[in-house]
Design a protein around this motif. Structure first.
Motif, PDB file in Angstrom:
ATOM      1  N   LYS A  49       0.832  -1.214   0.000  1.00  0.00           N
ATOM      2  CA  LYS A  49       0.000   0.000   0.000  1.00  0.00           C
ATOM      3  C   LYS A  49       0.866   1.264   0.000  1.00  0.00           C
ATOM      4  O   LYS A  49       0.660   2.166  -0.811  1.00  0.00           O
ATOM      5  CB  LYS A  49      -0.935   0.004   1.219  1.00  0.00           C
ATOM      6  CG  LYS A  49      -1.857  -1.187   1.292  1.00  0.00           C
ATOM      7  CD  LYS A  49      -2.752  -1.140   2.522  1.00  0.00           C
ATOM      8  CE  LYS A  49      -1.999  -1.249   3.846  1.00  0.00           C
ATOM      9  NZ  LYS A  49      -1.274  -2.527   4.055  1.00  0.00           N
ATOM     10  N   SER A  50       1.825   1.297   0.922  1.00  0.00           N
ATOM     11  CA  SER A  50       2.684   2.491   0.988  1.00  0.00           C
ATOM     12  C   SER A  50       3.488   2.635  -0.292  1.00  0.00           C
ATOM     13  O   SER A  50       3.681   3.753  -0.793  1.00  0.00           O
ATOM     14  CB  SER A  50       3.637   2.399   2.192  1.00  0.00           C
ATOM     15  OG  SER A  50       2.910   2.384   3.395  1.00  0.00           O
ATOM     16  N   SER A  51       3.945   1.498  -0.844  1.00  0.00           N
ATOM     17  CA  SER A  51       4.729   1.558  -2.085  1.00  0.00           C
ATOM     18  C   SER A  51       3.897   2.121  -3.234  1.00  0.00           C
ATOM     19  O   SER A  51       4.394   2.907  -4.045  1.00  0.00           O
ATOM     20  CB  SER A  51       5.235   0.161  -2.450  1.00  0.00           C
ATOM     21  OG  SER A  51       6.015  -0.366  -1.406  1.00  0.00           O
ATOM     22  N   THR A  93       2.238  10.930   4.892  1.00  0.00           N
ATOM     23  CA  THR A  93       2.975   9.665   4.911  1.00  0.00           C
ATOM     24  C   THR A  93       2.692   8.919   6.213  1.00  0.00           C
ATOM     25  O   THR A  93       2.243   9.492   7.203  1.00  0.00           O
ATOM     26  CB  THR A  93       4.493   9.910   4.784  1.00  0.00           C
ATOM     27  OG1 THR A  93       4.888  10.788   5.829  1.00  0.00           O
ATOM     28  CG2 THR A  93       4.831  10.546   3.441  1.00  0.00           C
ATOM     29  N   GLN A  94       3.009   7.636   6.173  1.00  0.00           N
ATOM     30  CA  GLN A  94       2.700   6.788   7.318  1.00  0.00           C
ATOM     31  C   GLN A  94       3.461   7.227   8.570  1.00  0.00           C
ATOM     32  O   GLN A  94       2.976   7.115   9.676  1.00  0.00           O
ATOM     33  CB  GLN A  94       3.054   5.345   6.961  1.00  0.00           C
ATOM     34  CG  GLN A  94       2.405   4.342   7.884  1.00  0.00           C
ATOM     35  CD  GLN A  94       2.416   2.925   7.302  1.00  0.00           C
ATOM     36  OE1 GLN A  94       2.942   2.679   6.220  1.00  0.00           O
ATOM     37  NE2 GLN A  94       1.832   2.013   8.038  1.00  0.00           N
ATOM     38  N   ARG A  95       4.678   7.765   8.351  1.00  0.00           N
ATOM     39  CA  ARG A  95       5.477   8.189   9.517  1.00  0.00           C
ATOM     40  C   ARG A  95       5.448   9.694   9.698  1.00  0.00           C
ATOM     41  O   ARG A  95       6.306  10.255  10.393  1.00  0.00           O
ATOM     42  CB  ARG A  95       6.907   7.695   9.361  1.00  0.00           C
ATOM     43  CG  ARG A  95       6.961   6.193   9.489  1.00  0.00           C
ATOM     44  CD  ARG A  95       8.347   5.657   9.259  1.00  0.00           C
ATOM     45  NE  ARG A  95       8.299   4.213   9.179  1.00  0.00           N
ATOM     46  CZ  ARG A  95       9.157   3.458   8.519  1.00  0.00           C
ATOM     47  NH1 ARG A  95      10.143   4.036   7.864  1.00  0.00           N
ATOM     48  NH2 ARG A  95       9.032   2.156   8.499  1.00  0.00           N
ATOM     49  N   ALA A 165      -3.094   9.610   1.323  1.00  0.00           N
ATOM     50  CA  ALA A 165      -2.982   9.510   2.767  1.00  0.00           C
ATOM     51  C   ALA A 165      -2.704   8.067   3.161  1.00  0.00           C
ATOM     52  O   ALA A 165      -3.440   7.158   2.794  1.00  0.00           O
ATOM     53  CB  ALA A 165      -4.260  10.021   3.431  1.00  0.00           C
ATOM     54  N   ASP A 166      -1.610   7.888   3.895  1.00  0.00           N
ATOM     55  CA  ASP A 166      -1.155   6.550   4.270  1.00  0.00           C
ATOM     56  C   ASP A 166      -1.529   6.273   5.721  1.00  0.00           C
ATOM     57  O   ASP A 166      -0.867   6.757   6.635  1.00  0.00           O
ATOM     58  CB  ASP A 166       0.363   6.454   4.061  1.00  0.00           C
ATOM     59  CG  ASP A 166       0.817   5.016   3.914  1.00  0.00           C
ATOM     60  OD1 ASP A 166       0.010   4.105   4.178  1.00  0.00           O
ATOM     61  OD2 ASP A 166       1.986   4.810   3.530  1.00  0.00           O
ATOM     62  N   GLU A 167      -2.582   5.536   5.914  1.00  0.00           N
ATOM     63  CA  GLU A 167      -3.111   5.228   7.246  1.00  0.00           C
ATOM     64  C   GLU A 167      -3.198   6.491   8.109  1.00  0.00           C
ATOM     65  O   GLU A 167      -2.622   6.568   9.186  1.00  0.00           O
ATOM     66  CB  GLU A 167      -2.250   4.141   7.904  1.00  0.00           C
ATOM     67  CG  GLU A 167      -2.210   2.910   7.009  1.00  0.00           C
ATOM     68  CD  GLU A 167      -1.582   1.681   7.663  1.00  0.00           C
ATOM     69  OE1 GLU A 167      -1.555   1.624   8.900  1.00  0.00           O
ATOM     70  OE2 GLU A 167      -1.171   0.785   6.922  1.00  0.00           O
ATOM     71  N   PRO A 168      -3.959   7.475   7.613  1.00  0.00           N
ATOM     72  CA  PRO A 168      -3.948   8.791   8.257  1.00  0.00           C
ATOM     73  C   PRO A 168      -4.681   8.844   9.586  1.00  0.00           C
ATOM     74  O   PRO A 168      -4.586   9.848  10.280  1.00  0.00           O
ATOM     75  CB  PRO A 168      -4.662   9.684   7.235  1.00  0.00           C
ATOM     76  CG  PRO A 168      -5.606   8.762   6.553  1.00  0.00           C
ATOM     77  CD  PRO A 168      -4.880   7.448   6.465  1.00  0.00           C
TER      78      PRO A 168
HETATM   79 MG   LIG Z   1       2.273   0.967   4.742  1.00  0.00          MG
END
Ligand SMILES: [Mg+2]
Ligand SMILES: Nc1ncnc2c1ncn2[C@@H]1O[C@H](COP(=O)(O)OP(=O)(O)O)[C@@H](O)[C@H]1O
Length: 222
Positions: A49-51, A93-95, A165-168
């Motif tokens: 997903k993030s990729s 981003t996720q982080r 949005a990555d797991e926002p």
């Molecule tokens: Mg991810």
């Protein structure tokens, strides 16, 4: 049908920490059409997903396949992709990728190219995520949920056409998640498109369409 985004025939392999090559995407297609506001990307941890969001953001150009934006093929160069991202995309981003030694408002302003109204725009974005009055706080003093909302404020401050949005809402409690969902809805009302990687059923259910990353491709979930 007119598309805002189209990825065609995307293939990508990654090297695992043990040195083995793993196929991540194999001839994957993705599209978001003119009449869609939001798509949820689902899939197990490690499914990519993030990729995929990094490819959509133009942060990763190490793949095979084509990326069309509003039916224009984007040249796959770092500079063309950086321009595409600056012009059209906001990303959470996720982080979070916040700068912990800067205060909140300066982090939000990182997404803007200066301008006389930058402070005002940043304050508006912070108020949209429920962080009025937080501008002068240092990011490293914030809770996880507050930092996540700063990341969202930074992504929306320039009113992007496309919000990735990555797991926002991963660090947010249920009430705050609802506020973020309301915010996404109002962004959609003003024309923004959203692609969101999520494990939250509520976030997924709020989207127009759900796609599951499985077996190196995307599968439509009814
Ligand atoms: Mg991810
Ligand atoms: N730049 C990279 N270099 C090497 N491996 C990567 C890179 N990006 C992602 N991966 C690998 O690709 C896989 C998918 O990761 P990711 O996209 O973060 O999945 P998800 O977001 O669905 O959890 C993981 O196995 C990860 O280790």
């Amino acid at each position: 049908m007119n598309h805002i985004i189209q990825l065609r025939g995307i293939s990508k392999s990654v090297k695992e920490p043990n040195g083995e090559t793993r196929i991540l995407f194999d001839d994957l297609d993705f599209s978001l059409s003119e009449n869609e506001r939001s798509i949820a990307l689902l899939g197990r941890s490690g499914s990519g997903k993030s990729s995929l969001l990094r490819i959509l953001a133009g942060l990763d150009i190490g793949y095979r396949g084509d990326y069309f934006y509003r039916d224009q093929l984007l040249p796959r160069t770092a500079s063309a992709m950086a321009k595409h991202r600056l012009d059209h995309i906001g990303i959470v981003t996720q982080r979070y990728d916040l700068i912990s030694d800067l205060n909140v408002v300066r982090n939000v302003k990182l997404a803007l190219r200066g301008g006389a109204s930058a402070d005002e725009e940043a304050e508006k974005a912070l108020s949209a995520v429920g962080l009025t009055g937080f501008g002068n706080k240092r990011v490293r003093r914030l809770s996880g949920g507050e930092a996540q909302r700063v990341a969202i404020a930074r992504a929306i401050v320039k009113a992007p056409e496309l919000l990735l949005a990555d797991e926002p809402t991963g660090a947010l409690d249920e009430d705050t998640e609802n506020e973020v969902l309301d915010l996404f809805t109002s962004l959609g009302d003003s024309g923004a498109r959203l692609v969101v990687a999520t494990h939250s059923t509520r976030v997924a259910d709020s989207c127009d369409r759900r796609l599951l990353l499985e077996g190196n491709r995307l599968v439509e979930i009814p």
